[in-house]
Design a protein around this motif. Sequence first.
Motif, mmCIF file in Angstrom:
data_model
loop_
_atom_site.group_PDB
_atom_site.id
_atom_site.type_symbol
_atom_site.label_atom_id
_atom_site.label_comp_id
_atom_site.label_asym_id
_atom_site.label_seq_id
_atom_site.Cartn_x
_atom_site.Cartn_y
_atom_site.Cartn_z
ATOM 1 N N LEU A 422 1.381 7.643 -4.043
ATOM 2 C CA LEU A 422 1.928 6.476 -4.736
ATOM 3 C C LEU A 422 1.301 5.212 -4.188
ATOM 4 N N ASN A 423 0.710 4.421 -5.064
ATOM 5 C CA ASN A 423 0.167 3.109 -4.688
ATOM 6 C C ASN A 423 1.277 2.075 -4.749
ATOM 7 N N ALA A 424 1.612 1.500 -3.613
ATOM 8 C CA ALA A 424 2.634 0.449 -3.562
ATOM 9 C C ALA A 424 1.962 -0.911 -3.650
ATOM 10 N N ASN A 425 2.491 -1.773 -4.468
ATOM 11 C CA ASN A 425 1.968 -3.137 -4.597
ATOM 12 C C ASN A 425 2.794 -4.063 -3.705
ATOM 13 N N PRO A 426 2.205 -4.569 -2.610
ATOM 14 C CA PRO A 426 2.978 -5.408 -1.671
ATOM 15 C C PRO A 426 3.547 -6.671 -2.312
ATOM 16 N N LYS A 427 2.996 -7.084 -3.452
ATOM 17 C CA LYS A 427 3.544 -8.261 -4.123
ATOM 18 C C LYS A 427 4.918 -7.953 -4.718
ATOM 19 N N ILE A 428 5.174 -6.666 -4.971
ATOM 20 C CA ILE A 428 6.465 -6.248 -5.522
ATOM 21 C C ILE A 428 7.370 -5.735 -4.412
ATOM 22 N N TRP A 429 6.856 -4.807 -3.589
ATOM 23 C CA TRP A 429 7.604 -4.343 -2.416
ATOM 24 C C TRP A 429 6.632 -3.842 -1.367
ATOM 25 N N LYS A 430 6.912 -4.222 -0.110
ATOM 26 C CA LYS A 430 6.066 -3.824 1.012
ATOM 27 C C LYS A 430 6.737 -2.673 1.758
ATOM 28 N N ILE A 431 5.983 -1.645 2.017
ATOM 29 C CA ILE A 431 6.525 -0.496 2.745
ATOM 30 C C ILE A 431 7.029 -0.934 4.122
ATOM 31 N N ASP A 432 6.305 -1.860 4.757
ATOM 32 C CA ASP A 432 6.687 -2.315 6.097
ATOM 33 C C ASP A 432 8.054 -2.990 6.129
ATOM 34 N N SER A 433 8.502 -3.494 4.982
ATOM 35 C CA SER A 433 9.778 -4.213 4.968
ATOM 36 C C SER A 433 10.963 -3.259 4.868
ATOM 37 N N TYR A 434 10.686 -1.967 4.786
ATOM 38 C CA TYR A 434 11.750 -0.965 4.708
ATOM 39 C C TYR A 434 11.799 -0.154 6.001
ATOM 40 N N GLU A 435 12.899 0.534 6.183
ATOM 41 C CA GLU A 435 13.112 1.314 7.398
ATOM 42 C C GLU A 435 13.257 2.787 7.043
ATOM 43 N N LEU A 436 13.175 3.630 8.082
ATOM 44 C CA LEU A 436 13.417 5.054 7.879
ATOM 45 C C LEU A 436 14.777 5.263 7.233
ATOM 46 N N GLY A 437 14.818 6.140 6.233
ATOM 47 C CA GLY A 437 16.085 6.449 5.585
ATOM 48 C C GLY A 437 16.405 5.578 4.396
ATOM 49 N N ASP A 438 15.670 4.480 4.198
ATOM 50 C CA ASP A 438 15.901 3.639 3.018
ATOM 51 C C ASP A 438 15.555 4.425 1.750
ATOM 52 N N ILE A 439 16.346 4.197 0.713
ATOM 53 C CA ILE A 439 16.072 4.797 -0.597
ATOM 54 C C ILE A 439 15.413 3.731 -1.460
ATOM 55 N N GLN A 440 14.234 4.043 -1.977
ATOM 56 C CA GLN A 440 13.495 3.093 -2.803
ATOM 57 C C GLN A 440 13.180 3.760 -4.134
ATOM 58 N N SER A 441 12.853 2.965 -5.116
ATOM 59 C CA SER A 441 12.532 3.512 -6.432
ATOM 60 C C SER A 441 11.243 2.902 -6.962
ATOM 61 N N SER A 472 -2.630 -1.043 -1.038
ATOM 62 C CA SER A 472 -4.028 -1.421 -1.275
ATOM 63 C C SER A 472 -4.375 -2.793 -0.717
ATOM 64 N N THR A 473 -3.365 -3.594 -0.399
ATOM 65 C CA THR A 473 -3.607 -4.910 0.201
ATOM 66 C C THR A 473 -2.514 -5.178 1.239
ATOM 67 N N PRO A 474 -2.754 -6.015 2.242
ATOM 68 C CA PRO A 474 -4.030 -6.657 2.558
ATOM 69 C C PRO A 474 -5.051 -5.696 3.151
ATOM 70 N N SER A 533 -0.906 4.210 -10.470
ATOM 71 C CA SER A 533 0.233 4.158 -9.551
ATOM 72 C C SER A 533 0.512 5.498 -8.886
ATOM 73 N N LEU A 534 0.684 6.542 -9.699
ATOM 74 C CA LEU A 534 1.089 7.846 -9.184
ATOM 75 C C LEU A 534 -0.009 8.865 -9.450
#
Length: 852
Positions: A422-441, A472-474, A533-534
């Motif tokens: 899955l390609n995450a777009n940091p402009k929409i949501w950054k993986i780093d801003s979440y923690e272990l166990g968080d549920i994302q969609s 994919s960024t930065p 994306s996927l």
Amino acid sequence: MQESIDIIQGHAKRLKKLEESESYLFEQLNDLDSEIVDQLINHYTRDRFQPVNLLRLEILNNIKYKNTVTTELIEFIKEKIIAKDTDYFSKYDESILNGLIRYPEKKKSPFVNWAKYFSILFPFFYRSADEEESDNALENIAEELMNTLKLEFYKKHIVGFEGAQNYGASSSWIALFPKKRVSHRKSYQLFLRIHDQIMEAGIAPGSDINDKASNTVDEFNTIEEVIEQLESSKEEAANKNNLLIDYWKFAPGENASRWDEFYKEGIIAIGWDGLGDLNKYTTEELAETLNVENSSISNQIWNIESFRDASIGDIIVANKGRKKCLGIGVIEGEYVFDDERTEYKHIRKVKWLINRQIDFEKTIFRADTFSPTLKWERIKEKYIDADASYRKIFDELEAGKETLPPTKVLPSDYGTQNYWWLNANPKIWKIDSYELGDIQSYTSHNSKGNKRRVYKYFEEVAPGDLVIGYESTPVKQIKGIFEIVEGLHNDENEDEIISFEIKELVTDTITWDDLKETKGLEDCEVIKNNQGSLFSLTAEEFDIIRDLIDERNINNELEKEIIDIKEYSFSTDPEKPFIEDSELKTILDALEIKKNVVLQGPPGVGKTFVAKKIAYEIMKSTDDTKIEMVQFHQSYSYEDFIQGIRPSGNTFKVKNGIFYNFCKKAENDPDNKYFFIIDEINRGNLSKIFGELMMLIETDKRGKYKVHLTYSEKDDAAFFVPENLYLIGTMNTADRSLAIVDYALRRRFRFIPLGPKFNQKFIDLLISQSFSKGFVDNMISKINSLNGKIKSDKNLGEGFQIGHSFFCNNKKDKSENEWFEDIVNYEIQPLLEEYWFDDIEKSQAAINRLLD
């Protein structure tokens, strides 16, 4: 029990001789009975394709046709398999050849885990009859131990001579642990390993427990000694297991409809009443009853078994939907099937401690009945924010408890699990801003309402599937591993989404370049075209990426083990430099303000030593993994330091330099400080080495200004120097190349002078090394006199003095005078002759005064 021990030790003795003597191993190999060879050939002809099995098959055919098998022949066959030489293996049937052709190439050799010839040849000497005999003996030993030790609520885990990973071994082992614990890996085990002559026994922490200090395993000669050791360890192991704690989320009925009932009764309960007592089921029997194809990834079986096996003392978080928490409790009773209840007959007694609804206003819970939660700290924090008195409840709950680490995300062995990218777009949501166990969609449609590329993948996603999370960024890099918790569905806003739980965060950078250069990923869909994306991954591709992550993690752990990280304080360091407290404060303040300093001084004042101690003082630990050091010289270049083109096989590729990689390491760990030490900074061509980075190291440019590097590709992210990276340079002021340090460098660094320290700290050090005070005083007087002459010389000056570190090494077996004469003759004299190269008489006179 002794009879069973004898059986195991008999096998161990035979296998150990094969394992320890390569010549004996090959002698026995080439002497295998022809009937056994035919049986093994038949087995490996029918067995599923693996490179090592084809290797074994070819070895057996050589034996059959009387060709002597040697180490050279085995290596030759390995090369043919790696090269996929179908002509060489043309004598085998189509299924084997197709397996060879289709087997994915990986970065590692397929035989990396089969480096020992014993591992390759092990199945030839330990066949099914041996395995059956050993397994029965181990089973008997385990049962008799449990009876003798009166381990009523314990279970066993047995690993025979095939070993945990099927690489073969000359020992076997048994782990006994409480039934309350889910796995031997999560338990303090009563452990027994049986060798050919001795046995090892004691407490062994499971692989998921980071507590090496509790390992009490020792060697014994008799089973009576083993029993005595385990009997004396039984209480300690039980106490340690009782201290372990897990956290579970529990859904009390659909939309929490049973919460009030369960709270009043002091229980948790689940459905699946038709199953009856869950204790009568093994995992596979449960899967068969529920018609589940793959038990290892079934959320249904995971929920049921977790509910049954959760430990007394584990914490329960009752949830309503995905965003609300209803209460907190602690498990007090074993699992019971209560057939007198009309429904929800599977129950556990729970002491409910809090009954209060908290809305987290974002998804934190999985959409299932009973499963682990990684959000305990966040849940606890939210309740304490709502009512400070809850802190006491939580403190009492967790007093003396040890939380187990989250389990590693591994692919299923059954082949029915799907794998995605899955390609995450940091402009929409950054993986780093979440923690272990968080549920994302993630939505199946873009912002314009159009279906995303390869929409069918979103339709195929299913719970239990694993996902590689990539940004994919930065920086183009893998950032996490997710597990799908719900396939394509509509959320409360009627958006069509897939939902996943963040199971693992990847802290050490695995870049796009790393992936492109990894064998086995050349035909990966996302590598060929990353627009979208996927993407679908094969099991082999996921496994290769998983190996990359593990390799980085293992290297990091090994590095930390090797360096033995300890707490550090400059004030209490017995080996601290001789600088004064005021000088230390000056350096620390300069680093904090400027982020770049140069420690300059004459030779022998300990500039590099001070630089490292300064880093320790700021970090408050001796963590060398956050320190990198390089020495500049006249041939050092931008390509070495930042990025350049380097040979790679038959071509050339852009390779990142040491500073580039260290910047990325610091960037991925923004909460910690990193230190890059440049020794002899004035010896390099600084404009050539730093290039366009000269601007980026400035304090006010850190993390804000970015540039595209000289060798970067068009779509590569711009490079920047992170704010948490500090540069410490050292400069020898006696170096004749000092003139090359121009204003461009001086403007970006603070220059801090360090001078010789023949002070009380220096005197105390030498006296502690058995030097006499009279000798030390006389030596210091002579060096100070020499330094006075050097300082007053118009062609030299302060920057050419003799430093104290020349005299900090121990004299060992030499007398004081011999020790001093050696240093003067072989270290000081060459230096003075260089200083006064045009006046030999002057340098010789200085030497004579020192030796007088």
